[in-house]
Design an enzyme around this catalytic site. Structure first.
Site, short mmCIF file in Angstrom:
data_model
loop_
_atom_site.label_atom_id
_atom_site.label_comp_id
_atom_site.label_asym_id
_atom_site.label_seq_id
_atom_site.Cartn_x
_atom_site.Cartn_y
_atom_site.Cartn_z
N ALA A 150 4.14 3.84 0.96
CA ALA A 150 4.86 4.29 2.17
C ALA A 150 5.93 3.26 2.51
O ALA A 150 6.02 2.75 3.62
CB ALA A 150 3.89 4.52 3.34
N HIS A 182 9.52 -3.66 3.14
CA HIS A 182 8.96 -3.89 1.81
C HIS A 182 10.06 -4.28 0.82
O HIS A 182 9.88 -5.17 -0.02
CB HIS A 182 8.26 -2.63 1.28
CG HIS A 182 7.04 -2.23 2.04
ND1 HIS A 182 7.00 -1.10 2.84
CD2 HIS A 182 5.82 -2.79 2.13
CE1 HIS A 182 5.81 -0.99 3.37
NE2 HIS A 182 5.06 -2.00 2.96
N GLN A 240 -10.25 -2.54 2.44
CA GLN A 240 -9.75 -3.16 3.67
C GLN A 240 -9.73 -2.19 4.84
O GLN A 240 -9.25 -2.54 5.91
CB GLN A 240 -8.40 -3.81 3.44
CG GLN A 240 -7.23 -2.85 3.22
CD GLN A 240 -5.97 -3.61 2.83
OE1 GLN A 240 -5.82 -4.10 1.74
NE2 GLN A 240 -5.03 -3.70 3.78
N MET A 247 0.85 -1.19 0.00
CA MET A 247 0.00 0.00 0.00
C MET A 247 0.89 1.24 0.00
O MET A 247 0.46 2.32 0.41
CB MET A 247 -0.94 0.00 1.20
CG MET A 247 -1.90 -1.19 1.17
SD MET A 247 -3.43 -0.93 2.08
CE MET A 247 -2.82 -0.66 3.70
N ASP A 270 2.52 -9.12 9.29
CA ASP A 270 1.06 -9.25 9.37
C ASP A 270 0.75 -10.74 9.26
O ASP A 270 0.34 -11.24 8.21
CB ASP A 270 0.40 -8.43 8.26
CG ASP A 270 0.59 -6.95 8.47
OD1 ASP A 270 0.15 -6.45 9.52
OD2 ASP A 270 1.21 -6.30 7.62
N SER A 277 7.12 -0.75 10.18
CA SER A 277 5.74 -0.56 9.74
C SER A 277 5.58 0.85 9.20
O SER A 277 6.20 1.79 9.73
CB SER A 277 4.79 -0.75 10.93
OG SER A 277 3.52 -0.24 10.62
O1 PAF Z 1 -0.07 -5.55 3.86
C1 PAF Z 1 -0.50 -4.68 3.07
O2 PAF Z 1 0.14 -3.66 2.80
C2 PAF Z 1 -1.86 -4.86 2.42
O3 PAF Z 1 -2.75 -5.46 3.29
C3 PAF Z 1 -1.82 -5.62 1.08
C4 PAF Z 1 -1.31 -7.04 1.27
C5 PAF Z 1 -0.92 -4.87 0.11
C6 PAF Z 1 -3.22 -5.70 0.47
O4 PAF Z 1 -3.74 -4.43 0.24
#
Ligand code: PAF
Length: 282
Positions: A32, A37, A62, A30, A151, A186
């Site tokens: 940021a 990542h 979500q 998402m 997560d 995060s």
């Molecule tokens: O973990 C996240 O950033 C989001 O939940 C994901 C997996 C990109 C789905 O929108």
């Protein structure tokens, strides 16, 4: 690095990257972006991806009334610079109407691992995650998708969904990246005020102690209660501290040290909700 904002160009770009049997890795995000990542990109390649597509999409499906969609950090230019430097081949950056065109009416509900914990704290959250991840898997036809263990429940939900829907994709679980003091990376950490940032690593410290005590054979409910009390004393508002079966997310009262277990925690510090987890035995 190619950037696609609409589905036809994404499909063509992914097909080109998958030509001649080359394997495509997907890193759903998402935005940021932080080093956690970027470690997913590396993991996708290490697992066998010849090329990597990263998606950046702040998925409205979500978020619910408790979450603040508008407050979610956005930094498109910074993210693109980081992805380019990390050797990403393709970025999928759809506007909301490209992901959910008018008339869109289908969602994916995963039972089992969606129950409890984040599923309770954020009703509808995993429906949104499962739906967007299924779409990302089908849009890209990726062979591998890398997800962070940070997560943990999301990782179980997405793995279950891909298996249940027979989507031919390998889900690679990537260990949580931590700051030097142990705080799990995060995108939301940037909202911690200075004194909260100083307190935040105590969550990981308490979890390590709890995992050690459980591994030593103590009574789980009492150990978890003592851990929660330590968090409260440090200034956290804990939502849960729980021991679960690693894959099914079922709570455990009497541990079987031979079976994979996971210690999960969610706790608020000021306005920021921190999540963390670790295997038990650690
Ligand atoms: O973990 C996240 O950033 C989001 O939940 C994901 C997996 C990109 C789905 O929108």
């Amino acid at each position: 690095m190619k950037i696609c904002r609409y589905l036809p160009s994404l499909r063509a770009a992914c097909a080109a990257l998958r030509a001649s049997g080359r394997r495509l890795g997907l890193v759903p995000t998402m935005g940021a972006l932080h080093d956690g990542h970027l470690s997913l990109l590396t993991a996708a390649r290490t697992t066998g991806a010849d090329a990597v597509v990263a998606s950046i999409f702040v998925n409205p499906l979500q978020f619910n009334a408790n979450d603040d969609l508008a407050r979610y950090p956005r930094d498109e230019d910074g993210d693109l610079a980081k992805l380019s430097a990390a050797g990403c081949d393709l970025v999928w950056l759809p506007p909301v109407e490209a992901m959910y065109p008018p008339g869109n009416a289908s969602v994916i509900d995963v039972a089992g691992p969606s129950k409890g914990f984040e599923g309770d704290a954020r009703p509808g959250h995993f429906r949104g995650v499962a739906t967007v991840c299924a779409k990302l898997f089908l849009q890209t036809s990726a062979d591998i998708a890398a997800f962070g263990e940070k997560d943990w429940q999301q990782l179980q939900v997405v793995s279950r969904m891909a298996r249940d829907l027979d989507i031919p994709i390998h889900i690679e679980a990537v260990p949580t990246m931590r700051e030097a003091d142990g705080l799990a990376m995060s995108s939301r950490n940037r909202f911690l005020r200075a004194e909260e940032r100083a307190t935040a690593p105590i969550l990981y410290q308490v979890m390590q102690e709890v995992a050690r005590d459980i591994s030593a054979g103590g009574a789980v409910p009492a150990i978890l209660a003592a851990g929660q009390a330590r968090l409260v004393a440090a200034g956290f508002a804990p939502d849960y501290l729980a021991l679960v079966v690693a894959e099914s997310m079922e709570p455990i009262a009497t541990p079987d040290l031979a079976a994979p277990m996971r210690l999960l925690a969610a706790a608020k510090l000021g306005s920021v909700r921190l999540l963390d987890n670790m295997p038990v035995p650690a």
